[in-house]
Design a protein around this motif. Structure first.
Motif, PDB file in Angstrom:
ATOM      1  N   HIS A 254       0.706  -1.304   0.020  1.00  0.00           N
ATOM      2  CA  HIS A 254       0.116   0.042   0.143  1.00  0.00           C
ATOM      3  C   HIS A 254       0.809   1.226   0.015  1.00  0.00           C
ATOM      4  O   HIS A 254       0.556   2.198  -0.731  1.00  0.00           O
ATOM      5  CB  HIS A 254      -0.992  -0.222   1.309  1.00  0.00           C
ATOM      6  CG  HIS A 254      -1.840   1.354   1.421  1.00  0.00           C
ATOM      7  ND1 HIS A 254      -2.907   1.518   0.443  1.00  0.00           N
ATOM      8  CD2 HIS A 254      -1.693   2.278   2.159  1.00  0.00           C
ATOM      9  CE1 HIS A 254      -3.427   2.660   0.925  1.00  0.00           C
ATOM     10  NE2 HIS A 254      -2.658   3.198   1.867  1.00  0.00           N
ATOM     11  N   TYR A 255       2.089   1.177   0.686  1.00  0.00           N
ATOM     12  CA  TYR A 255       2.883   2.164   0.870  1.00  0.00           C
ATOM     13  C   TYR A 255       3.520   2.616  -0.832  1.00  0.00           C
ATOM     14  O   TYR A 255       3.618   3.687  -1.062  1.00  0.00           O
ATOM     15  CB  TYR A 255       3.840   2.110   2.037  1.00  0.00           C
ATOM     16  CG  TYR A 255       4.858   3.141   2.141  1.00  0.00           C
ATOM     17  CD1 TYR A 255       4.506   4.532   1.884  1.00  0.00           C
ATOM     18  CD2 TYR A 255       6.247   2.943   2.522  1.00  0.00           C
ATOM     19  CE1 TYR A 255       5.571   5.781   2.216  1.00  0.00           C
ATOM     20  CE2 TYR A 255       7.159   4.029   2.756  1.00  0.00           C
ATOM     21  CZ  TYR A 255       6.448   5.265   2.708  1.00  0.00           C
ATOM     22  OH  TYR A 255       7.576   6.367   2.947  1.00  0.00           O
ATOM     23  N   HIS A 256       3.831   1.319  -1.120  1.00  0.00           N
ATOM     24  CA  HIS A 256       4.484   1.569  -2.638  1.00  0.00           C
ATOM     25  C   HIS A 256       3.389   1.851  -3.526  1.00  0.00           C
ATOM     26  O   HIS A 256       3.769   2.850  -4.314  1.00  0.00           O
ATOM     27  CB  HIS A 256       4.890   0.090  -2.999  1.00  0.00           C
ATOM     28  CG  HIS A 256       5.854   0.348  -4.142  1.00  0.00           C
ATOM     29  ND1 HIS A 256       6.682  -0.989  -4.639  1.00  0.00           N
ATOM     30  CD2 HIS A 256       6.173   1.277  -5.022  1.00  0.00           C
ATOM     31  CE1 HIS A 256       7.179  -0.663  -5.679  1.00  0.00           C
ATOM     32  NE2 HIS A 256       6.961   0.674  -6.012  1.00  0.00           N
ATOM     33  N   GLU A 257       2.233   1.749  -3.410  1.00  0.00           N
ATOM     34  CA  GLU A 257       1.224   2.102  -4.452  1.00  0.00           C
ATOM     35  C   GLU A 257       0.986   3.657  -4.204  1.00  0.00           C
ATOM     36  O   GLU A 257       0.631   4.375  -5.276  1.00  0.00           O
ATOM     37  CB  GLU A 257       0.047   1.286  -4.342  1.00  0.00           C
ATOM     38  CG  GLU A 257      -0.106   0.020  -4.903  1.00  0.00           C
ATOM     39  CD  GLU A 257      -1.260  -0.664  -4.770  1.00  0.00           C
ATOM     40  OE1 GLU A 257      -1.596  -1.498  -5.493  1.00  0.00           O
ATOM     41  OE2 GLU A 257      -2.144  -0.463  -3.630  1.00  0.00           O
ATOM     42  N   SER A 258       0.810   4.071  -2.997  1.00  0.00           N
ATOM     43  CA  SER A 258       0.878   5.482  -3.032  1.00  0.00           C
ATOM     44  C   SER A 258       1.864   6.322  -3.246  1.00  0.00           C
ATOM     45  O   SER A 258       1.746   7.676  -3.839  1.00  0.00           O
ATOM     46  CB  SER A 258       0.594   5.890  -1.239  1.00  0.00           C
ATOM     47  OG  SER A 258       1.905   5.546  -0.562  1.00  0.00           O
ATOM     48  N   ARG A 319      13.049   6.133   0.878  1.00  0.00           N
ATOM     49  CA  ARG A 319      14.108   6.849   0.136  1.00  0.00           C
ATOM     50  C   ARG A 319      13.240   7.255  -1.128  1.00  0.00           C
ATOM     51  O   ARG A 319      13.260   8.516  -1.577  1.00  0.00           O
ATOM     52  CB  ARG A 319      15.257   6.000  -0.146  1.00  0.00           C
ATOM     53  CG  ARG A 319      16.188   6.806  -1.290  1.00  0.00           C
ATOM     54  CD  ARG A 319      16.718   8.035  -0.935  1.00  0.00           C
ATOM     55  NE  ARG A 319      17.619   8.564  -1.669  1.00  0.00           N
ATOM     56  CZ  ARG A 319      18.083   9.637  -1.934  1.00  0.00           C
ATOM     57  NH1 ARG A 319      17.461  10.607  -1.150  1.00  0.00           N
ATOM     58  NH2 ARG A 319      18.895  10.128  -2.670  1.00  0.00           N
ATOM     59  N   LEU A 320      12.586   6.353  -1.731  1.00  0.00           N
ATOM     60  CA  LEU A 320      11.967   6.588  -3.146  1.00  0.00           C
ATOM     61  C   LEU A 320      10.704   7.749  -2.852  1.00  0.00           C
ATOM     62  O   LEU A 320      10.314   8.487  -3.710  1.00  0.00           O
ATOM     63  CB  LEU A 320      11.162   5.154  -3.596  1.00  0.00           C
ATOM     64  CG  LEU A 320      10.424   5.479  -4.906  1.00  0.00           C
ATOM     65  CD1 LEU A 320      11.190   5.992  -6.155  1.00  0.00           C
ATOM     66  CD2 LEU A 320       9.910   3.931  -5.191  1.00  0.00           C
ATOM     67  N   ASP A 321      10.001   7.554  -1.662  1.00  0.00           N
ATOM     68  CA  ASP A 321       9.197   8.476  -1.284  1.00  0.00           C
ATOM     69  C   ASP A 321       9.719  10.008  -1.145  1.00  0.00           C
ATOM     70  O   ASP A 321       9.001  10.908  -1.716  1.00  0.00           O
ATOM     71  CB  ASP A 321       8.425   8.051   0.236  1.00  0.00           C
ATOM     72  CG  ASP A 321       7.157   9.039   0.177  1.00  0.00           C
ATOM     73  OD1 ASP A 321       6.745   9.689  -0.609  1.00  0.00           O
ATOM     74  OD2 ASP A 321       6.403   8.889   1.422  1.00  0.00           O
ATOM     75  N   ALA A 322      10.677   9.964  -0.532  1.00  0.00           N
ATOM     76  CA  ALA A 322      11.208  11.312  -0.477  1.00  0.00           C
ATOM     77  C   ALA A 322      11.701  11.945  -1.936  1.00  0.00           C
ATOM     78  O   ALA A 322      11.684  13.210  -2.098  1.00  0.00           O
ATOM     79  CB  ALA A 322      12.497  11.136   0.563  1.00  0.00           C
ATOM     80  N   LEU A 323      12.344  10.975  -2.838  1.00  0.00           N
ATOM     81  CA  LEU A 323      12.586  11.495  -4.310  1.00  0.00           C
ATOM     82  C   LEU A 323      11.171  12.070  -4.834  1.00  0.00           C
ATOM     83  O   LEU A 323      11.243  12.952  -5.559  1.00  0.00           O
ATOM     84  CB  LEU A 323      13.342  10.414  -4.864  1.00  0.00           C
ATOM     85  CG  LEU A 323      14.657  10.084  -4.406  1.00  0.00           C
ATOM     86  CD1 LEU A 323      15.277   8.909  -5.145  1.00  0.00           C
ATOM     87  CD2 LEU A 323      15.861  11.390  -4.702  1.00  0.00           C
TER      88      LEU A 323
END
Length: 343
Positions: A254-258, A319-323
């Motif tokens: 779910h986090y990845h999808e968001s 890390r991906l979320d921040a980018l």
């Protein structure tokens, strides 16, 4: 099998090759056709780069072929030795992609040395035709192809992560799907390299492209890590921890999808700081509780491995979320400035 643009363009280049040979009274047209097929590339930039490489490689082949015929004749053993020398020179100059066409040039020239120049020109015409067709018909868009490939790959990987604990999957179908995903990931990585190699001339576009490349690289790294987790998820469910495993899988997918929705502009680029902190704390708490539950019992090896992989997975997603958040925020600001200027 999918009929891709590259297949269509190769066919068009072959048709044009025959017409050009007929118009210019050149023979044999096979040399033009072979050159056109071998030079059709997945991007315009790669086609032009191939032109430079092929010009060098074929010049080497033609010159050595003429010199060999003049000095030693065109006996089979001489042709074979000349081919070996041409291959070694191409390898030394790091022109591996030109070897096949260089060998074709050597064979064509030494087979009929009186027409050496004509046959060299036949090969170069085929190369130019491939480049012109690539640029004029359905010009490739590596970034769009990469986005489409990544979207399809994400859907399949996240589905398998959520349902990997379901023993309704047969071992064969599960293994086949994982193998197919690995091939799709390799294809996505090739498209990433093609997009990276494309030349961008405007300074603002270069900066924008550099930001995208960083995001795409981390996306690919996350997917590769998720593929490592999939078989461990399946092994872990056999140890009686299916419910716990699926909890952490659902939370992380779910986090990845968001994050992906944020990159596509479907949700706000930046969540309030307290909300991001709370989500991270909840994820850490879930992982800690599962870790405690696993270690309280026998904690099979598969569960310990899954624990370590999930900790790394969560770190990569943050890390991906921040980018993505930074990239999406900058995109939103640019769009706002464009709209303001339009008013």
């Amino acid at each position: 099998m999918k009929l891709g643009a590259r297949i269509v363009k190769t066919g068009i280049a072959v048709i044009l090759a025959y017409y050009v040979c007929d118009w210019l009274h050149l023979d044999p047209p096979l040399l033009v056709v072979v050159a056109a097929v071998l030079t059709t590339q997945p991007s315009i930039y790669l086609s032009f780069r191939q032109l430079i490489d092929q010009l060098q490689g074929n010049t080497i082949g033609a010159v050595l072929a003429v010199a060999s015929v003049w000095a030693l004749g065109n006996e089979p053993i001489v042709i074979g030795l000349t081919v070996m020398v041409v291959i070694m020179i191409n390898l030394f100059l790091k022109l591996e992609s030109t070897i096949v066409l260089s060998v074709v040039t050597v064979m064509a020239v030494m087979g009929q040395p009186d027409s050496a120049l004509e046959r060299f020109l036949l090969v170069m015409i085929g190369i130019l035709l491939a480049i012109l067709v690539n640029a004029a018909f359905l010009p490739p868009n590596p970034e769009r192809q990469l986005r489409e490939q990544m979207d399809a790959l994400h859907k399949r990987v996240l589905f398998l992560l959520r349902n990997g604990a379901d023993q309704a999957f047969s071992a064969k179908s599960f293994g086949d799907e994982k193998a197919n995903l690995a091939k799709e990931l390799t294809r996505a990585e090739e498209l990433y390299r093609t997009f990276k190699d494309e030349r961008t001339f405007m300074r603002k576009q270069r900066r924008r492209k550099a930001e995208k490349l960083v995001v795409y690289r981390h996306m690919l790294q996350v997917v590769r890590h998720e593929l490592e987790i999939i078989p461990v998820v399946r092994r872990s469910t056999r140890d009686g921890a299916a419910k716990q495993v699926m909890q952490i899988m659902n939370a992380l997918t779910h986090y990845h999808e968001s994050i992906l929705m944020k990159f596509d502009g479907k949700i706000k680029p930046r969540q309030p700081a307290d909300k991001r902190i709370r989500a991270a704390e909840e994820l850490d708490a879930l992982a800690a509780s599962l870790r405690t539950e696993w270690t309280a019992g026998t904690s099979p090896e598969a569960l310990r491995l899954l624990d370590a992989l999930c900790v790394e997975w969560a770190r990569r997603l943050r890390r991906l979320d921040a980018l993505v958040s930074g990239y999406a925020a900058r995109t939103a600001r640019q769009q706002s400035r464009v709209r303001a200027a339009g008013r």
